[in-house]
Design a protein around this motif. Sequence first.
Motif, PDB file in Angstrom:
ATOM      1  N   CYS A 115       0.835  -1.197   0.000  1.00 48.98           N
ATOM      2  CA  CYS A 115       0.000   0.000   0.000  1.00 48.98           C
ATOM      3  C   CYS A 115       0.871   1.250   0.000  1.00 48.98           C
ATOM      4  CB  CYS A 115      -0.911   0.017   1.233  1.00 48.98           C
ATOM      5  SG  CYS A 115      -1.988  -1.422   1.346  1.00 48.98           S
ATOM      6  N   ASP A 116       0.527   2.161  -0.876  1.00 46.38           N
ATOM      7  CA  ASP A 116       1.245   3.434  -0.918  1.00 46.38           C
ATOM      8  C   ASP A 116       0.604   4.405   0.064  1.00 46.38           C
ATOM      9  OD1 ASP A 116       3.259   3.228  -3.221  1.00 46.38           O
ATOM     10  OD2 ASP A 116       1.413   2.431  -4.098  1.00 46.38           O
TER      11      ASP A 116
ATOM     12  N   TYR B 144      -8.002   5.036  -4.017  1.00 51.68           N
ATOM     13  CA  TYR B 144      -8.672   4.120  -3.086  1.00 51.68           C
ATOM     14  C   TYR B 144     -10.015   3.721  -3.683  1.00 51.68           C
ATOM     15  CZ  TYR B 144      -5.266   5.597   0.407  1.00 51.68           C
ATOM     16  OH  TYR B 144      -4.102   5.846   1.083  1.00 51.68           O
TER      17      TYR B 144
ATOM     18  N   TYR C 252     -10.179  -2.401  -2.646  1.00 50.82           N
ATOM     19  CA  TYR C 252      -8.898  -2.411  -1.947  1.00 50.82           C
ATOM     20  C   TYR C 252      -8.967  -1.728  -0.580  1.00 50.82           C
ATOM     21  CZ  TYR C 252      -6.628  -4.276  -6.087  1.00 50.82           C
ATOM     22  OH  TYR C 252      -6.267  -5.087  -7.134  1.00 50.82           O
TER      23      TYR C 252
ATOM     24  N   CYS D 258      -6.186   0.343   1.350  1.00 51.92           N
ATOM     25  CA  CYS D 258      -4.890   0.204   0.678  1.00 51.92           C
ATOM     26  C   CYS D 258      -4.841   1.139  -0.528  1.00 51.92           C
ATOM     27  CB  CYS D 258      -4.689  -1.241   0.237  1.00 51.92           C
ATOM     28  SG  CYS D 258      -3.034  -1.576  -0.413  1.00 51.92           S
TER      29      CYS D 258
ATOM     30  N   THR E 162      -3.176   3.039  -3.860  1.00 51.76           N
ATOM     31  CA  THR E 162      -2.337   2.738  -5.015  1.00 51.76           C
ATOM     32  C   THR E 162      -1.825   4.040  -5.613  1.00 51.76           C
ATOM     33  OG1 THR E 162      -3.631   0.756  -5.545  1.00 51.76           O
ATOM     34  CG2 THR E 162      -2.261   1.677  -7.307  1.00 51.76           C
TER      35      THR E 162
ATOM     36  N   HIS F  29      -3.506   0.688 -14.096  1.00 56.73           N
ATOM     37  CA  HIS F  29      -4.308   0.549 -12.872  1.00 56.73           C
ATOM     38  C   HIS F  29      -5.685  -0.010 -13.225  1.00 56.73           C
ATOM     39  CE1 HIS F  29      -1.159   3.010 -11.120  1.00 56.73           C
ATOM     40  NE2 HIS F  29      -1.383   3.920 -12.041  1.00 56.73           N
TER      41      HIS F  29
END
Length: 451
Positions: A23-24, A47, A51, A54, A56, A66
């Motif tokens: 997770c970024d 988000y 997810y 978490c 991205t 993505h």
Amino acid sequence: MFLWQYLTVLLLTAVQLCKAQKCDKFSDLNLGHAFIGTSFRIRLLLYTREYGSCGTLMSHTNLSAHPQFNLSRPTTFIVHGYRPTGSPPVWVHNMTALLLARKDLNVIIVDWNHGAANLNYFKAVENTQKAAANLTAFIKMMQERGASLSSIHMIGVSLGAHISGFVGANLNASIGRITALDPAGPQFTGTPPEERLDSSDAQFVDVLHTDIDALGFREALGHIDFYANGGTDQPGCPKTIFSGGAYFKCDHQRSVLLFLDSLNQTCSSTAFPCSSYSDFLDGKCLNCDRFGAAGCPVFGYDVTRWKNILVKLGQTKTFFTTKAKSPFCMTSYRVDVMIWNKDARWGYLTVKLHHNGTESVATIDHKSSQFKKYTETTLLAQFDKDIQSVEKVSLKFSTKNVCKPKYKLRVLRISLTPLERKERLLCRYDVLLEENSEVAFRPIPCEESNF
């Protein structure tokens, strides 16, 4: 051989799971970064419901990287404001979670901390244009891939509100909605519309003001502008500089907390159109006929129910009051009082509503009210709890004059009208109020001939 193949597949699966769970996070800078400054950089964290919490990190050039970014879904951008210490906003993930709970969205946190984290506020203001240019390019790329600009909602806090406005202007007001939470005032007050947020930046612009006498913007900027507690001195915020940093930022940050409450549907705050907070408190602005059957607008996420009416009206200033803590909303009643004292009386009323052991209090003390014989005095009562079925009412009259003799208020009739729901008016006739003494009674339905 079979066992080796099985272990290889298991290992590859484990690696993929680990990658999927990476997770970024929002940039976590510190005072050192803010002191020396940082080179401008913007990060977009996606988000989605799939997810959860978490994030991205989005590519600025390749959306196909993505697959979870579904352009057929609406997209909401969250744009933070000035970060003088470099720390991440504590509220940003809570807002993301609440947005996803309300609707199946793409939520993108706009992390421009490398640009907002600077002790030099003027540099951060300068960087708002850079952030807007970056976001504009990203949204144009979304549009080229089939995204509808009318389904884009930008939520901007402080400087983030003006960034959202710049983006909207760059896209010729084609984005659906901008929500501005206490737009920044310093360096933007007195500037022309093209140098700040204004109502022409999106199809619908709703604005909340909570700190107009310091960090926020005083004037109306949107199709609807909400002034919580008049836009200054939020309940529960420190009143003196001896409280430290909270004294400077509490009122400004309250805008985010009020919006979170509206997302959480904890309760709703009805806002009343009015030219000034003083007139609102005086009970002069309780008519919502201009909004038709919809009634007065409710502050927050769901104000889009009134979008068409508000856009047609052009610009509407509204006011509401709150408590010091969540849930912030209060319940509004119109209180009409007629007395039969020979001489006029000046003073304050405290009204309590009771039901099944629960008590709700409204203290009408923003100024001394005048009561005259056979003349109806209209007051606005803001209660701290919503009592659905009122069993008993308590009244107390006071003048706050310590040295003068105590007065009596001879009430010929008092009526209570709930302003947030359609219910029959509650009345009481012939009540004697001795100063500073509480009188309780059971209300009765008002006589139709009197109203």
